[in-house]
Motif scaffolding. Structure first.
Motif, PDB file in Angstrom:
ATOM      1  N   SER A  11       0.834  -1.199   0.000  1.00  0.00           N
ATOM      2  CA  SER A  11       0.000   0.000   0.000  1.00  0.00           C
ATOM      3  C   SER A  11       0.865   1.243   0.000  1.00  0.00           C
ATOM      4  CB  SER A  11      -0.923   0.030   1.205  1.00  0.00           C
ATOM      5  OG  SER A  11      -1.216  -1.201   1.717  1.00  0.00           O
ATOM      6  N   GLN A  12       1.956   1.210  -0.703  1.00  0.00           N
ATOM      7  CA  GLN A  12       2.884   2.325  -0.854  1.00  0.00           C
ATOM      8  C   GLN A  12       3.290   2.901   0.491  1.00  0.00           C
ATOM      9  OE1 GLN A  12       0.984   5.039  -3.541  1.00  0.00           O
ATOM     10  NE2 GLN A  12       1.540   3.821  -5.298  1.00  0.00           N
ATOM     11  N   GLY A  13       3.998   2.097   1.273  1.00  0.00           N
ATOM     12  CA  GLY A  13       4.536   2.577   2.529  1.00  0.00           C
ATOM     13  C   GLY A  13       3.633   2.323   3.719  1.00  0.00           C
ATOM     14  N   SER A  14       2.501   1.722   3.530  1.00  0.00           N
ATOM     15  CA  SER A  14       1.617   1.431   4.652  1.00  0.00           C
ATOM     16  C   SER A  14       2.211   0.314   5.491  1.00  0.00           C
ATOM     17  CB  SER A  14       0.244   0.997   4.138  1.00  0.00           C
ATOM     18  OG  SER A  14      -0.534   0.499   5.203  1.00  0.00           O
ATOM     19  N   TYR A  15       2.122   0.480   6.784  1.00  0.00           N
ATOM     20  CA  TYR A  15       2.633  -0.549   7.684  1.00  0.00           C
ATOM     21  C   TYR A  15       1.491  -1.273   8.366  1.00  0.00           C
ATOM     22  CZ  TYR A  15       7.118   1.560   6.816  1.00  0.00           C
ATOM     23  OH  TYR A  15       8.246   2.029   6.206  1.00  0.00           O
ATOM     24  N   ASP A  16       0.310  -1.267   7.750  1.00  0.00           N
ATOM     25  CA  ASP A  16      -0.849  -1.926   8.320  1.00  0.00           C
ATOM     26  C   ASP A  16      -0.726  -3.441   8.261  1.00  0.00           C
ATOM     27  OD1 ASP A  16      -1.972   0.544   8.779  1.00  0.00           O
ATOM     28  OD2 ASP A  16      -3.132   0.534   6.930  1.00  0.00           O
ATOM     29  N   ASP A  17      -0.089  -3.951   7.246  1.00  0.00           N
ATOM     30  CA  ASP A  17       0.034  -5.397   7.052  1.00  0.00           C
ATOM     31  C   ASP A  17       1.420  -5.853   7.480  1.00  0.00           C
ATOM     32  OD1 ASP A  17      -2.514  -5.449   5.923  1.00  0.00           O
ATOM     33  OD2 ASP A  17      -1.722  -4.981   3.947  1.00  0.00           O
ATOM     34  N   THR A  18       1.552  -6.257   8.724  1.00  0.00           N
ATOM     35  CA  THR A  18       2.829  -6.695   9.258  1.00  0.00           C
ATOM     36  C   THR A  18       2.939  -8.203   9.124  1.00  0.00           C
ATOM     37  OG1 THR A  18       2.795  -4.907  10.871  1.00  0.00           O
ATOM     38  CG2 THR A  18       4.293  -6.723  11.305  1.00  0.00           C
ATOM     39  N   ILE A  19       4.067  -8.668   8.634  1.00  0.00           N
ATOM     40  CA  ILE A  19       4.339 -10.094   8.571  1.00  0.00           C
ATOM     41  C   ILE A  19       5.047 -10.451   9.872  1.00  0.00           C
ATOM     42  CG2 ILE A  19       5.612 -11.911   7.393  1.00  0.00           C
ATOM     43  CD1 ILE A  19       5.372 -10.245   4.835  1.00  0.00           C
ATOM     44  N   LYS A  20       4.458 -11.358  10.630  1.00  0.00           N
ATOM     45  CA  LYS A  20       5.042 -11.729  11.912  1.00  0.00           C
ATOM     46  C   LYS A  20       5.406 -13.204  11.917  1.00  0.00           C
ATOM     47  CE  LYS A  20       2.659  -8.276  14.654  1.00  0.00           C
ATOM     48  NZ  LYS A  20       1.886  -8.030  15.867  1.00  0.00           N
ATOM     49  N   PHE A  21       6.467 -13.529  12.599  1.00  0.00           N
ATOM     50  CA  PHE A  21       6.859 -14.910  12.809  1.00  0.00           C
ATOM     51  C   PHE A  21       7.684 -14.973  14.084  1.00  0.00           C
ATOM     52  CE2 PHE A  21      10.051 -12.901  10.215  1.00  0.00           C
ATOM     53  CZ  PHE A  21      11.250 -13.315  10.762  1.00  0.00           C
ATOM     54  N   ARG A  22       7.855 -16.141  14.622  1.00  0.00           N
ATOM     55  CA  ARG A  22       8.660 -16.313  15.832  1.00  0.00           C
ATOM     56  C   ARG A  22      10.131 -16.344  15.419  1.00  0.00           C
ATOM     57  NH1 ARG A  22       5.266 -17.517  20.061  1.00  0.00           N
ATOM     58  NH2 ARG A  22       3.254 -18.354  19.441  1.00  0.00           N
ATOM     59  N   ALA A  23      10.828 -15.291  15.737  1.00  0.00           N
ATOM     60  CA  ALA A  23      12.197 -15.140  15.266  1.00  0.00           C
ATOM     61  C   ALA A  23      13.193 -15.942  16.091  1.00  0.00           C
ATOM     62  CB  ALA A  23      12.586 -13.670  15.242  1.00  0.00           C
TER      63      ALA A  23
END
Length: 112
Positions: A11-23
């Motif tokens: 979304s051109q710089g939107s941080y609404d969709d965060t990809i999360k995982f157990r690092a």
């Protein structure tokens, strides 16, 4: 922090969709390298580059063609398509244009 470092920027710089995982160990390793590396490291850039590389590796030829077709009908942005296909984006585009040109050529002269 690493789990929030990878963002989906469709979304051109939107941080609404965060990809999360157990690092886990990845987060610890990144933090340690950041601490010992002169000037630190850009964990976010490494995460983006790593994810891009792994997404490209996961794609089959059929996936690439399907993705390009979805781009052509407007279902996928050019930016996302170029990110996934890399240099192959332009090659696919050229191949498709050449095929279309050949398909339109008059071929009746070659019939027996």
């Amino acid at each position: 922090m690493l789990e929030s470092a990878i963002r989906n920027d469709m979304s051109q710089g939107s941080y609404d969709d965060t990809i999360k995982f157990r690092a886990g160990a990845l987060k610890e390793a990144a933090s340690e390298l950041d601490a010992v590396h002169l000037g630190g490291i850009n964990i976010s850039e490494l995460a983006r580059a790593g994810l891009t590389d792994m997404l490209r590796r996961a794609m089959t030829d059929e996936d690439k063609i399907t993705l390009y077709e979805r781009y052509k009908v407007g279902e996928v942005s050019e930016e996302a398509t170029r990110l996934l296909l890399g240099n192959e984006f332009d090659l696919l585009q050229e191949d498709i244009e050449e095929f279309a040109t050949v398909a339109e050529d008059e071929t009746s002269q070659y019939l027996l």
